[in-house]
Design a protein around this motif. Structure first.
Motif, PDB file in Angstrom:
ATOM      1  N   ARG A 195       6.119  13.266  -5.397  1.00  0.00           N
ATOM      2  CA  ARG A 195       6.264  13.946  -4.050  1.00  0.00           C
ATOM      3  C   ARG A 195       5.001  14.067  -3.164  1.00  0.00           C
ATOM      4  O   ARG A 195       5.087  14.108  -1.794  1.00  0.00           O
ATOM      5  CB  ARG A 195       6.924  15.439  -4.356  1.00  0.00           C
ATOM      6  CG  ARG A 195       7.425  16.127  -3.076  1.00  0.00           C
ATOM      7  CD  ARG A 195       6.425  17.147  -2.563  1.00  0.00           C
ATOM      8  NE  ARG A 195       6.583  17.914  -1.447  1.00  0.00           N
ATOM      9  CZ  ARG A 195       5.908  18.733  -0.761  1.00  0.00           C
ATOM     10  NH1 ARG A 195       4.681  18.846  -1.411  1.00  0.00           N
ATOM     11  NH2 ARG A 195       6.273  19.337   0.154  1.00  0.00           N
ATOM     12  N   ASP A 196       3.853  14.406  -3.727  1.00  0.00           N
ATOM     13  CA  ASP A 196       2.762  14.524  -3.051  1.00  0.00           C
ATOM     14  C   ASP A 196       2.133  13.173  -2.798  1.00  0.00           C
ATOM     15  O   ASP A 196       0.622  13.224  -2.321  1.00  0.00           O
ATOM     16  CB  ASP A 196       1.828  15.239  -4.255  1.00  0.00           C
ATOM     17  CG  ASP A 196       2.081  16.978  -3.950  1.00  0.00           C
ATOM     18  OD1 ASP A 196       2.925  17.142  -3.141  1.00  0.00           O
ATOM     19  OD2 ASP A 196       1.740  17.512  -5.131  1.00  0.00           O
ATOM     20  N   GLY A 197       2.719  12.038  -3.249  1.00  0.00           N
ATOM     21  CA  GLY A 197       2.083  10.811  -2.660  1.00  0.00           C
ATOM     22  C   GLY A 197       1.595   9.787  -3.964  1.00  0.00           C
ATOM     23  O   GLY A 197       0.812   8.844  -3.434  1.00  0.00           O
ATOM     24  N   ALA A 198       1.391  10.451  -5.053  1.00  0.00           N
ATOM     25  CA  ALA A 198       0.661   9.528  -6.204  1.00  0.00           C
ATOM     26  C   ALA A 198       1.637   8.186  -6.283  1.00  0.00           C
ATOM     27  O   ALA A 198       2.849   8.357  -6.167  1.00  0.00           O
ATOM     28  CB  ALA A 198       0.759  10.562  -7.360  1.00  0.00           C
ATOM     29  N   PRO A 199       0.836   7.181  -6.516  1.00  0.00           N
ATOM     30  CA  PRO A 199       1.562   5.915  -6.655  1.00  0.00           C
ATOM     31  C   PRO A 199       2.565   5.926  -7.797  1.00  0.00           C
ATOM     32  O   PRO A 199       1.798   6.495  -8.981  1.00  0.00           O
ATOM     33  CB  PRO A 199       0.517   5.078  -6.864  1.00  0.00           C
ATOM     34  CG  PRO A 199      -0.510   5.706  -7.419  1.00  0.00           C
ATOM     35  CD  PRO A 199      -0.507   7.052  -6.746  1.00  0.00           C
ATOM     36  N   VAL A 200       3.629   5.647  -7.863  1.00  0.00           N
ATOM     37  CA  VAL A 200       4.645   5.656  -8.833  1.00  0.00           C
ATOM     38  C   VAL A 200       4.634   4.235  -9.445  1.00  0.00           C
ATOM     39  O   VAL A 200       3.887   3.159  -8.909  1.00  0.00           O
ATOM     40  CB  VAL A 200       6.135   5.743  -8.556  1.00  0.00           C
ATOM     41  CG1 VAL A 200       6.309   7.197  -7.986  1.00  0.00           C
ATOM     42  CG2 VAL A 200       6.591   4.881  -7.101  1.00  0.00           C
ATOM     43  N   HIS A 201       5.398   4.020 -10.552  1.00  0.00           N
ATOM     44  CA  HIS A 201       5.107   2.485 -11.409  1.00  0.00           C
ATOM     45  C   HIS A 201       5.313   1.400 -10.394  1.00  0.00           C
ATOM     46  O   HIS A 201       4.473   0.535 -10.342  1.00  0.00           O
ATOM     47  CB  HIS A 201       6.248   2.481 -12.382  1.00  0.00           C
ATOM     48  CG  HIS A 201       6.468   1.088 -12.986  1.00  0.00           C
ATOM     49  ND1 HIS A 201       5.421   0.462 -13.513  1.00  0.00           N
ATOM     50  CD2 HIS A 201       7.547   0.074 -13.083  1.00  0.00           C
ATOM     51  CE1 HIS A 201       5.708  -0.716 -14.029  1.00  0.00           C
ATOM     52  NE2 HIS A 201       6.974  -0.761 -13.906  1.00  0.00           N
ATOM     53  N   ARG A 202       6.241   1.409  -9.777  1.00  0.00           N
ATOM     54  CA  ARG A 202       6.419   0.282  -8.421  1.00  0.00           C
ATOM     55  C   ARG A 202       7.590   0.928  -7.825  1.00  0.00           C
ATOM     56  O   ARG A 202       8.661   1.315  -8.254  1.00  0.00           O
ATOM     57  CB  ARG A 202       6.585  -1.057  -8.907  1.00  0.00           C
ATOM     58  CG  ARG A 202       7.728  -1.163  -9.930  1.00  0.00           C
ATOM     59  CD  ARG A 202       8.082  -2.694 -10.033  1.00  0.00           C
ATOM     60  NE  ARG A 202       8.703  -2.909 -11.137  1.00  0.00           N
ATOM     61  CZ  ARG A 202      10.367  -2.734 -11.292  1.00  0.00           C
ATOM     62  NH1 ARG A 202      10.574  -2.137 -10.225  1.00  0.00           N
ATOM     63  NH2 ARG A 202      10.836  -2.939 -12.358  1.00  0.00           N
ATOM     64  N   PRO A 203       8.022   0.096  -6.489  1.00  0.00           N
ATOM     65  CA  PRO A 203       9.351   0.498  -5.803  1.00  0.00           C
ATOM     66  C   PRO A 203      10.437  -0.167  -6.528  1.00  0.00           C
ATOM     67  O   PRO A 203      10.119  -1.218  -7.355  1.00  0.00           O
ATOM     68  CB  PRO A 203       9.069  -0.230  -4.583  1.00  0.00           C
ATOM     69  CG  PRO A 203       7.616  -0.461  -4.102  1.00  0.00           C
ATOM     70  CD  PRO A 203       7.143  -0.605  -5.858  1.00  0.00           C
TER      71      PRO A 203
END
Length: 248
Positions: A217-225
């Motif tokens: 939610r705070d903008g940290a990158p997730v694994h991938r879209p």
């Protein structure tokens, strides 16, 4: 000339994707993260979500939940015990949620101060995996009682997950669950995705799930879209995991 069923399906998904993209932008402007929770029925999704909601409120994070089912308001009543605002969405027989359904409830019901909206999708690992809801995080849950081969049987669901949660881990030994095989299968369809172990009954993994949600939610990158999935089981451009997908 009559359109083929495949053409109709592509048009439906394209319309849904457009609505989802608009909803994602709108919610981002409002500072709301959306978490789409997918699993089979009986995975322990509602129990875990209730614990996550309660922990979020305890930490001062304003959260809300929308839960979808074909019938009954049982899950909404269970989740409301957390103290979070909860809305039941009855799909009238539809086996999945679509962006248009979510957008209506977001605009008419979602409290203004909400930081994270959790969407408990219909219990089903097939159709829900093909529909983007405008989520910032997609979590796929699976209980140890379901068997370690499920990621290979449902590659679209597991292959589009940003996070995988293994639930009911206290029952693993009794169920004869092969966790090493499960982890290998997950990596086969979704290399690099994180797997969190959880037992909602004793609180194991609840804090970790919440931390991952807040980071996204705070903008940290997730694994991938998420990949662009083909409806009912196959991703565009992704090979059959049982044949040639490389294990990382």
């Amino acid at each position: 000339m009559c359109e083929s069923m495949e053409d109709v399906t592509r048009a439906v998904l394209a319309k849904n994707d457009g609505l989802a993209a608009s909803l994602r932008e709108e919610l981002a402007r409002r500072g709301v993260g959306v978490v789409n929770l997918l699993s089979s029925p009986g995975s322990g999704k509602t129990e875990l979500l209730g614990r996550v909601l309660a922990l979020a409120l305890e930490r001062g994070v304003p959260v809300a939940a929308l839960t979808a089912d074909l019938a009954t308001e049982n899950d909404a009543r269970r989740l409301a015990r957390s103290g979070a605002p909860v809305k039941q969405l009855l799909t009238d027989g539809l086996c999945h949620l679509e962006a248009r359904q979510l957008s209506t409830h977001v605009r008419d019901w979602l409290p203004e101060d909400t930081a994270v909206l959790f969407v408990e999708n219909v219990g089903n690992l097939v159709c829900p995996a093909s529909y983007d809801l405008g989520e910032s995080l997609r979590i796929v849950l699976m209980a140890v009682t379901e068997g370690e081969d499920k990621p290979l049987k449902y590659p679209t669901a597991f292959g589009t997950a940003h996070l995988v949660v293994l639930t009911k881990t206290d029952l693993a030994e009794a169920a004869g669950f092969d966790e090493a095989a499960f982890l290998a299968h997950v990596q086969r369809v979704n290399p690099g995705v994180e797997v969190v172990r959880s037992c909602a009954r004793d609180g194991d993994g609840v804090g970790t799930v919440l931390e991952r949600v807040l980071a996204a939610r705070d903008g940290a990158p997730v694994h991938r879209p998420p990949l662009a999935p083909h409806p009912h089981g196959h991703e565009h451009g992704q090979k059959d995991p049982g044949l040639t997908v490389r294990v990382s």
